[in-house]
Design a protein around this motif. Sequence first.
Motif, short mmCIF file in Angstrom:
data_model
loop_
_atom_site.label_atom_id
_atom_site.label_comp_id
_atom_site.label_asym_id
_atom_site.label_seq_id
_atom_site.Cartn_x
_atom_site.Cartn_y
_atom_site.Cartn_z
N ILE A 1 -7.96 6.23 -1.49
CA ILE A 1 -6.52 6.31 -1.28
C ILE A 1 -6.15 7.72 -0.84
O ILE A 1 -6.48 8.69 -1.51
N ILE A 2 -5.49 7.81 0.31
CA ILE A 2 -4.96 9.08 0.78
C ILE A 2 -3.43 8.93 0.83
O ILE A 2 -2.88 8.35 1.77
N ALA A 3 -2.78 9.41 -0.20
CA ALA A 3 -1.33 9.23 -0.33
C ALA A 3 -0.80 10.18 -1.40
O ALA A 3 -1.49 10.43 -2.38
N VAL A 4 0.40 10.69 -1.20
CA VAL A 4 1.04 11.57 -2.17
C VAL A 4 2.54 11.26 -2.16
O VAL A 4 3.13 11.03 -1.10
N THR A 5 3.15 11.27 -3.32
CA THR A 5 4.59 11.05 -3.41
C THR A 5 5.34 12.09 -2.57
O THR A 5 5.05 13.28 -2.66
N GLY A 6 6.26 11.61 -1.75
CA GLY A 6 7.04 12.51 -0.92
C GLY A 6 6.52 12.72 0.48
O GLY A 6 7.19 13.34 1.31
N TRP A 7 5.34 12.19 0.77
CA TRP A 7 4.76 12.41 2.10
C TRP A 7 5.55 11.70 3.18
O TRP A 7 5.95 10.54 3.05
N LEU B 1 -9.72 1.84 2.97
CA LEU B 1 -8.94 3.06 2.99
C LEU B 1 -7.45 2.70 2.98
O LEU B 1 -6.98 1.98 3.87
N ALA B 2 -6.71 3.21 2.01
CA ALA B 2 -5.27 2.98 1.91
C ALA B 2 -4.53 4.27 2.22
O ALA B 2 -4.72 5.29 1.55
N LEU B 3 -3.68 4.23 3.25
CA LEU B 3 -2.95 5.41 3.72
C LEU B 3 -1.47 5.24 3.43
O LEU B 3 -0.90 4.17 3.67
N GLY B 4 -0.82 6.30 2.91
CA GLY B 4 0.60 6.15 2.67
C GLY B 4 1.24 7.25 1.87
O GLY B 4 0.93 8.43 2.03
N ASP B 5 2.14 6.83 0.96
CA ASP B 5 2.93 7.76 0.15
C ASP B 5 3.01 7.23 -1.28
O ASP B 5 2.05 6.62 -1.76
N SER B 6 4.14 7.41 -1.95
CA SER B 6 4.25 6.98 -3.35
C SER B 6 4.10 5.48 -3.51
O SER B 6 3.65 5.00 -4.56
N TYR B 7 4.48 4.71 -2.48
CA TYR B 7 4.35 3.26 -2.56
C TYR B 7 2.89 2.83 -2.51
O TYR B 7 2.56 1.69 -2.86
N THR B 8 2.03 3.71 -2.05
CA THR B 8 0.60 3.40 -1.96
C THR B 8 -0.14 3.84 -3.22
O THR B 8 -1.00 3.12 -3.73
N ILE B 9 0.21 5.01 -3.75
CA ILE B 9 -0.46 5.44 -4.98
C ILE B 9 0.08 4.70 -6.20
O ILE B 9 -0.53 4.71 -7.27
N GLY B 10 1.26 4.07 -6.05
CA GLY B 10 1.85 3.37 -7.18
C GLY B 10 2.52 4.31 -8.15
O GLY B 10 2.22 4.29 -9.35
N ALA B 11 3.45 5.13 -7.64
CA ALA B 11 4.18 6.05 -8.51
C ALA B 11 4.88 5.30 -9.62
O ALA B 11 5.48 4.25 -9.40
N GLY C 1 6.78 6.11 5.90
CA GLY C 1 8.04 6.27 6.61
C GLY C 1 9.27 6.43 5.74
O GLY C 1 10.29 6.94 6.19
N VAL C 2 9.20 6.01 4.47
CA VAL C 2 10.41 6.05 3.66
C VAL C 2 10.91 7.48 3.47
O VAL C 2 12.12 7.72 3.41
N ASN C 3 9.99 8.44 3.40
CA ASN C 3 10.43 9.82 3.18
C ASN C 3 10.99 10.46 4.45
O ASN C 3 11.81 11.37 4.37
N ASN C 4 10.56 9.98 5.62
CA ASN C 4 11.23 10.39 6.86
C ASN C 4 12.69 9.98 6.78
O ASN C 4 13.59 10.76 7.11
N GLN C 5 12.93 8.73 6.35
CA GLN C 5 14.29 8.21 6.26
C GLN C 5 15.08 8.91 5.15
O GLN C 5 16.20 9.38 5.38
N TYR C 6 14.50 8.99 3.97
CA TYR C 6 15.21 9.55 2.81
C TYR C 6 15.57 11.01 3.03
O TYR C 6 16.65 11.46 2.63
#
Length: 253
Positions: free
Chosen positions: A97-103, A59-69, A129-134
Amino acid sequence: MRLSLLFVIAIVFFGCSQERELSAFEPSTDNILDTELPSTISNDSNGPHLNESGTYNYLALGDSYTIGASVTTAESFPIQLKHRLEQGLKVTVNTEIIAVTGWRTDNLLDAINRGTALPSYDLVTLLIGVNNQYQGKPFRIYKKEFPQLLERAIALAYGNPKNVVVVSIPDYAYTPFGEGRNTDKISKEIDEYNGFAEATALQKGVPFVNITDITRNGLSNPDLVAGDGLHPSGEAYKRFVDVIYPVVLPVFD
């Protein structure tokens, strides 16, 4: 008789309405990639799915860096890791994979709370975490929600922290997208997020993998940046896997 009939109709209508409301909260399968799941799921497993079939669930959890935008699915780091494990160990790795760009962290928590395809996984990776920061969210939100996410990840890995890997946040200051922005501030804040994630992971006995330094070569080596000028390229994700692969090998012993 007429009142009884109206009562029955009301019950049926209420039941259908409830069914429609519940269906809206069913977990989406839009982000489940390359998954081969059994027709029935057992909840009585008490450890990693180590058996003669050589089949593992990841199971891969994350955001755009996980889905490979901005790269192909095959170039994303979870799928490259899957193939590296399958080729190197001659096993099968079913990947969700549970991840979406911008999460942000709260979006990922909400998604996990809606449910996963399986109750437990042999391997779980977490990169968030990158989108929390951005988006300029207060750092205290990450400090509250990241430990919650890590606890959920451990629970999904049969409660074994050694079967979870936290991956550091890439630094987008070293991309064409980041140029012209306050890059010193971006990098400093990314370091703050990663420092907290690493300390939290180590405190819970979870391996932490630093891939941030790879992304900090993005301006000196454009091959490490995808065509959108922001996200890592397939080559960068390959280098992520070069670091992650030896860390996850003990799961497959």
